[in-house]
Design an enzyme around this catalytic site. Structure first.
Site, PDB file in Angstrom:
ATOM      1  N   HIS A  72       0.843  -1.206   0.000  1.00 49.15           N
ATOM      2  CA  HIS A  72       0.000   0.000   0.000  1.00 49.15           C
ATOM      3  C   HIS A  72       0.874   1.250   0.000  1.00 49.15           C
ATOM      4  O   HIS A  72       1.760   1.397   0.832  1.00 49.15           O
ATOM      5  CB  HIS A  72      -0.910   0.016   1.241  1.00 49.15           C
ATOM      6  CG  HIS A  72      -2.099  -0.883   1.096  1.00 49.15           C
ATOM      7  ND1 HIS A  72      -3.206  -0.765   1.893  1.00 49.15           N
ATOM      8  CD2 HIS A  72      -2.350  -1.902   0.239  1.00 49.15           C
ATOM      9  CE1 HIS A  72      -4.104  -1.678   1.542  1.00 49.15           C
ATOM     10  NE2 HIS A  72      -3.596  -2.390   0.531  1.00 49.15           N
ATOM     11  N   TYR A 199      -9.366   4.955   7.914  1.00 49.65           N
ATOM     12  CA  TYR A 199      -9.467   5.275   9.346  1.00 49.65           C
ATOM     13  C   TYR A 199     -10.534   6.373   9.459  1.00 49.65           C
ATOM     14  O   TYR A 199     -10.320   7.491   9.003  1.00 49.65           O
ATOM     15  CB  TYR A 199      -8.142   5.807   9.873  1.00 49.65           C
ATOM     16  CG  TYR A 199      -7.042   4.783  10.005  1.00 49.65           C
ATOM     17  CD1 TYR A 199      -6.256   4.419   8.907  1.00 49.65           C
ATOM     18  CD2 TYR A 199      -6.775   4.168  11.227  1.00 49.65           C
ATOM     19  CE1 TYR A 199      -5.237   3.488   9.031  1.00 49.65           C
ATOM     20  CE2 TYR A 199      -5.748   3.231  11.356  1.00 49.65           C
ATOM     21  CZ  TYR A 199      -4.996   2.906  10.259  1.00 49.65           C
ATOM     22  OH  TYR A 199      -3.980   1.977  10.387  1.00 49.65           O
ATOM     23  N   PRO A 291      -4.032  -0.200  18.837  1.00 47.04           N
ATOM     24  CA  PRO A 291      -3.755  -0.620  17.453  1.00 47.04           C
ATOM     25  C   PRO A 291      -3.996   0.471  16.396  1.00 47.04           C
ATOM     26  O   PRO A 291      -3.721   0.267  15.238  1.00 47.04           O
ATOM     27  CB  PRO A 291      -4.675  -1.809  17.230  1.00 47.04           C
ATOM     28  CG  PRO A 291      -5.645  -1.801  18.333  1.00 47.04           C
ATOM     29  CD  PRO A 291      -5.089  -0.993  19.444  1.00 47.04           C
ATOM     30  N   LYS A 295       1.168  -0.308  15.238  1.00 45.56           N
ATOM     31  CA  LYS A 295       2.550  -0.344  15.717  1.00 45.56           C
ATOM     32  C   LYS A 295       2.913  -1.584  16.524  1.00 45.56           C
ATOM     33  O   LYS A 295       4.099  -1.895  16.687  1.00 45.56           O
ATOM     34  CB  LYS A 295       2.827   0.905  16.579  1.00 45.56           C
ATOM     35  CG  LYS A 295       2.857   2.187  15.773  1.00 45.56           C
ATOM     36  CD  LYS A 295       4.074   2.243  14.856  1.00 45.56           C
ATOM     37  CE  LYS A 295       3.820   3.103  13.637  1.00 45.56           C
ATOM     38  NZ  LYS A 295       3.967   2.354  12.391  1.00 45.56           N
ATOM     39  N   TYR A 383       3.719   6.521  10.522  1.00 45.32           N
ATOM     40  CA  TYR A 383       2.886   5.354  10.210  1.00 45.32           C
ATOM     41  C   TYR A 383       3.709   4.282   9.480  1.00 45.32           C
ATOM     42  O   TYR A 383       3.614   3.091   9.795  1.00 45.32           O
ATOM     43  CB  TYR A 383       1.707   5.769   9.330  1.00 45.32           C
ATOM     44  CG  TYR A 383       0.674   4.676   9.142  1.00 45.32           C
ATOM     45  CD1 TYR A 383       0.795   3.747   8.106  1.00 45.32           C
ATOM     46  CD2 TYR A 383      -0.412   4.566  10.003  1.00 45.32           C
ATOM     47  CE1 TYR A 383      -0.133   2.738   7.933  1.00 45.32           C
ATOM     48  CE2 TYR A 383      -1.358   3.555   9.829  1.00 45.32           C
ATOM     49  CZ  TYR A 383      -1.215   2.648   8.797  1.00 45.32           C
ATOM     50  OH  TYR A 383      -2.135   1.637   8.628  1.00 45.32           O
TER      51      TYR A 383
HETATM   52  P1  FAS Z   1       2.491 -12.224  21.571  1.00 45.81           P
HETATM   53  O1  FAS Z   1       1.521 -11.936  22.687  1.00 45.81           O
HETATM   54  O2  FAS Z   1       2.013 -12.260  20.169  1.00 45.81           O
HETATM   55  O3  FAS Z   1       3.184 -13.653  21.818  1.00 45.81           O
HETATM   56  C1  FAS Z   1       3.575 -14.047  23.126  1.00 45.81           C
HETATM   57  C2  FAS Z   1       3.575 -15.568  23.167  1.00 45.81           C
HETATM   58  O4  FAS Z   1       4.066 -15.965  24.445  1.00 45.81           O
HETATM   59  C3  FAS Z   1       2.165 -16.136  23.014  1.00 45.81           C
HETATM   60  O5  FAS Z   1       2.157 -17.151  22.032  1.00 45.81           O
HETATM   61  C4  FAS Z   1       1.859 -16.699  24.408  1.00 45.81           C
HETATM   62  O6  FAS Z   1       1.060 -17.880  24.361  1.00 45.81           O
HETATM   63  C5  FAS Z   1       3.247 -17.012  24.933  1.00 45.81           C
HETATM   64  N1  FAS Z   1       3.328 -17.006  26.397  1.00 45.81           N
HETATM   65  C6  FAS Z   1       2.701 -16.167  27.255  1.00 45.81           C
HETATM   66  N2  FAS Z   1       3.024 -16.485  28.535  1.00 45.81           N
HETATM   67  C7  FAS Z   1       3.877 -17.543  28.462  1.00 45.81           C
HETATM   68  C8  FAS Z   1       4.547 -18.332  29.436  1.00 45.81           C
HETATM   69  N3  FAS Z   1       4.400 -18.083  30.736  1.00 45.81           N
HETATM   70  N4  FAS Z   1       5.333 -19.346  29.005  1.00 45.81           N
HETATM   71  C9  FAS Z   1       5.482 -19.602  27.678  1.00 45.81           C
HETATM   72  N5  FAS Z   1       4.866 -18.887  26.704  1.00 45.81           N
HETATM   73  C10 FAS Z   1       4.073 -17.876  27.106  1.00 45.81           C
HETATM   74  N6  FAS Z   1      -0.775  -5.023  16.647  1.00 45.81           N
HETATM   75  C11 FAS Z   1      -0.847  -4.332  15.495  1.00 45.81           C
HETATM   76  O7  FAS Z   1       0.196  -3.855  15.017  1.00 45.81           O
HETATM   77  N7  FAS Z   1      -2.049  -4.159  14.861  1.00 45.81           N
HETATM   78  C12 FAS Z   1      -3.212  -4.708  15.347  1.00 45.81           C
HETATM   79  O8  FAS Z   1      -4.266  -4.556  14.772  1.00 45.81           O
HETATM   80  C13 FAS Z   1      -3.178  -5.453  16.535  1.00 45.81           C
HETATM   81  N8  FAS Z   1      -4.318  -6.033  17.025  1.00 45.81           N
HETATM   82  C14 FAS Z   1      -4.238  -6.741  18.187  1.00 45.81           C
HETATM   83  C15 FAS Z   1      -5.388  -7.355  18.723  1.00 45.81           C
HETATM   84  C16 FAS Z   1      -5.320  -8.072  19.919  1.00 45.81           C
HETATM   85  C17 FAS Z   1      -6.564  -8.734  20.483  1.00 45.81           C
HETATM   86  C18 FAS Z   1      -4.086  -8.190  20.606  1.00 45.81           C
HETATM   87  C19 FAS Z   1      -3.993  -8.955  21.921  1.00 45.81           C
HETATM   88  C20 FAS Z   1      -2.948  -7.598  20.081  1.00 45.81           C
HETATM   89  C21 FAS Z   1      -3.018  -6.874  18.868  1.00 45.81           C
HETATM   90  N9  FAS Z   1      -1.883  -6.281  18.303  1.00 45.81           N
HETATM   91  C22 FAS Z   1      -1.921  -5.575  17.162  1.00 45.81           C
HETATM   92  C23 FAS Z   1      -0.618  -6.358  18.955  1.00 45.81           C
HETATM   93  C24 FAS Z   1      -0.007  -7.686  18.632  1.00 45.81           C
HETATM   94  O9  FAS Z   1       0.004  -7.878  17.261  1.00 45.81           O
HETATM   95  C25 FAS Z   1       1.321  -7.742  19.313  1.00 45.81           C
HETATM   96  O10 FAS Z   1       2.028  -6.532  19.164  1.00 45.81           O
HETATM   97  C26 FAS Z   1       2.192  -8.870  18.818  1.00 45.81           C
HETATM   98  O11 FAS Z   1       1.465 -10.057  18.934  1.00 45.81           O
HETATM   99  C27 FAS Z   1       3.459  -8.875  19.676  1.00 45.81           C
HETATM  100  O12 FAS Z   1       4.090 -10.062  19.476  1.00 45.81           O
HETATM  101  P2  FAS Z   1       4.827 -10.789  20.694  1.00 45.81           P
HETATM  102  O13 FAS Z   1       5.664  -9.801  21.421  1.00 45.81           O
HETATM  103  O14 FAS Z   1       5.444 -12.001  20.104  1.00 45.81           O
HETATM  104  O15 FAS Z   1       3.674 -11.184  21.736  1.00 45.81           O
HETATM  105  C1  PHB Z   2      -5.758  -4.792  10.863  1.00 44.25           C
HETATM  106  O1  PHB Z   2      -5.817  -5.029   9.642  1.00 44.25           O
HETATM  107  O2  PHB Z   2      -6.053  -5.659  11.732  1.00 44.25           O
HETATM  108  C2  PHB Z   2      -5.306  -3.436  11.334  1.00 44.25           C
HETATM  109  C3  PHB Z   2      -4.788  -2.553  10.414  1.00 44.25           C
HETATM  110  C4  PHB Z   2      -4.371  -1.303  10.847  1.00 44.25           C
HETATM  111  C5  PHB Z   2      -4.504  -0.955  12.175  1.00 44.25           C
HETATM  112  C6  PHB Z   2      -5.031  -1.855  13.101  1.00 44.25           C
HETATM  113  C7  PHB Z   2      -5.442  -3.101  12.675  1.00 44.25           C
HETATM  114  O3  PHB Z   2      -4.105   0.270  12.596  1.00 44.25           O
END
Ligand code: FAS
Ligand code: PHB
Length: 388
Positions: A72, A199, A291, A295, A383
């Site tokens: 994009h 957005y 989100p 980031k 961004y």
């Molecule tokens: P993660 O949380 O992805 O991974 C951590 C891992 O550690 C998991 O698999 C977990 O099971 C494991 N773990 C936890 N405790 C443990 C333990 N005690 N022992 C062993 N393993 C353990 N980011 C965006 O940029 N855009 C978005 O739209 C967006 N939407 C999101 C929506 C939701 C509902 C959530 C929760 C997050 C969202 N995020 C978004 C942020 C998300 O993408 C995180 O930034 C990303 O998953 C970060 O990756 P990790 O640091 O690997 O953490």
């Molecule tokens: C998504 O596609 O899940 C998404 C994209 C941009 C954002 C947040 C979520 O800022």
């Protein structure tokens, strides 16, 4: 068992770190609490900064992303039925990649399997010992306790993990801002309403139109924290989305059954420092962003960039300076992304306690973006991702 780096968490940051260290000849073990199917079922981020694209390429896992992802060159903001295009390419000469975090994680697991890497899933009771300078990790699997001796521990275990709590309370400082609303997200097997993300700032609340591929769309609505998913029928969701996005998009929106529907709370959170002796905090274990600025995943990747650089230098050259500098380097970029994500969230959402003055400020900020390329450049460079 003994390894050089024990990685706690098999999400994107843990797997990417493992892959980069492996390619540098550094031995790792990944400990994951859940089973792989659960990890791969999570629907999360959708937008990758170009720096993240480069990191995935460097890890040797970029092939499917380039084949199936969408590049994009800009994004759309809308307010009062007016659309403002933020032209990333014209303003800052770069782009973003739209490719779901679920797919990134799939690609990383495939690479881990291909190199015969160790991912111990369903590892229970992971506990860190011997910190700060003589670390080892214990965990239980199938009722048997195991011990992993290691040189370093990478806490990639997300916001609800155990690594952050291993830092002494006298050292750990946390900073938090909780937002008074959540995001109701829907995934639908329908064509995206727009070729770029929208957005939408609206008096009824924020909305976001995103996508995963030509027939998989991702939409979000700002909802009160008191809302429950059960309250939102598919029809109610689509009707509300139509009210909040520009009329042209609303008229062409293709709706369909939600194949995933969930509400996520929004917070800004930072834990400092991101290193204690031989323990490093990475990704969501150290920071959380709303989100709105896309980031979260991208910050986890930049942490992995700094940490992989530090550990490769340590094992290859015996130098400790990048290890010592990890927390400061990572936090410098984290706080800039925390600020941007807060700013985008404040710009685009309706706050319950918002005054008329606040509304005028928001409207003037959006008008400034509409009429100033300097303002759009500031949004664009944040961004697409500030340099590492
Ligand atoms: P993660 O949380 O992805 O991974 C951590 C891992 O550690 C998991 O698999 C977990 O099971 C494991 N773990 C936890 N405790 C443990 C333990 N005690 N022992 C062993 N393993 C353990 N980011 C965006 O940029 N855009 C978005 O739209 C967006 N939407 C999101 C929506 C939701 C509902 C959530 C929760 C997050 C969202 N995020 C978004 C942020 C998300 O993408 C995180 O930034 C990303 O998953 C970060 O990756 P990790 O640091 O690997 O953490
Ligand atoms: C998504 O596609 O899940 C998404 C994209 C941009 C954002 C947040 C979520 O800022």
């Amino acid at each position: 068992m003994r390894t050089q780096v024990c990685i706690i968490g098999g999400g994107p940051s843990g797997l990417l770190l493992a892959q980069l260290l492996h390619r540098a000849g550094i031995d790792t073990v990944v400990l994951e609490r859940r089973d792989r199917a659960y990890v791969l079922s999570r629907i999360r981020a959708g937008v990758l900064e170009w720096g993240t694209v480069g990191m995935l390429d460097a890890a040797g896992v970029g092939e499917r992303m380039h084949r199936e992802g969408f590049v994009h060159g800009g994004t759309l903001l809308s307010a009062r039925n007016r659309a403002i295009r933020i032209d990333f390419e014209a303003l800052v000469g770069t782009r973003v990649m739209v490719y779901g975090q679920t797919e990134v994680t799939h690609d990383l697991y495939d690479a881990r399997d291909a190199m015969g890497g160790v991912v111990i899933d369903e590892a229970e009771g992971v506990t860190l010992h011997g910190l700060p300078d003589a670390p080892f990790v214990t965990y239980t699997k199938d009722g048997t306790e195991h011990r992993i001796d290691c040189d370093y521990i990478a806490g990639c275990d997300g916001f609800h993990g155990v690594s952050r709590a291993a830092l002494p309370a006298s050292l750990l400082k946390t900073f938090e801002k909780v937002y008074p609303f959540g995001w109701l997200g829907v995934l639908s097997e329908t064509p995206p309403v727009s070729h770029e993300l929208i957005y939408a700032n609206h008096e009824r609340g924020f909305a976001l139109c995103s996508m995963r591929n030509a027939n998989l769309s991702r939409y979000y609505l700002q909802v009160p924290l008191t809302d429950r998913v059960e309250q939102w029928s598919d029809t109610a969701f689509w009707d509300e989305l139509r009210r909040r996005i520009p009329h042209e998009a609303a008229d062409t929106l293709v709706t369909g059954p939600a194949i995933e529907k969930s509400i996520a709370p929004l917070r800004s959170f930072v834990a400092e420092p991101m290193r204690w002796g031989r323990l490093f905090l990475v990704g969501d274990a150290a920071h959380i962003v709303p989100p709105t600025g896309a980031k979260g995943l991208n910050l986890a990747v930049s942490d992995v960039h700094y940490l992989s650089q530090a550990l490769i230098a340590r094992y290859r050259d015996g130098t400790e300076d990048l290890v010592e500098a990890y927390s400061d380097r990572a936090l410098a970029r984290v706080w800039k992304a925390i600020r941007f994500s807060w700013w985008m969230t404040t710009l685009l959402h309706r706050f319950p306690d918002q005054t008329e003055f606040d509304q005028h400020i928001q409207n003037s900020e959006i008008a400034y973006l509409e009429h100033s390329s300097a303002a759009r450049t500031v949004l664009a460079e944040n961004y697409v991702g500030l340099p590492y």
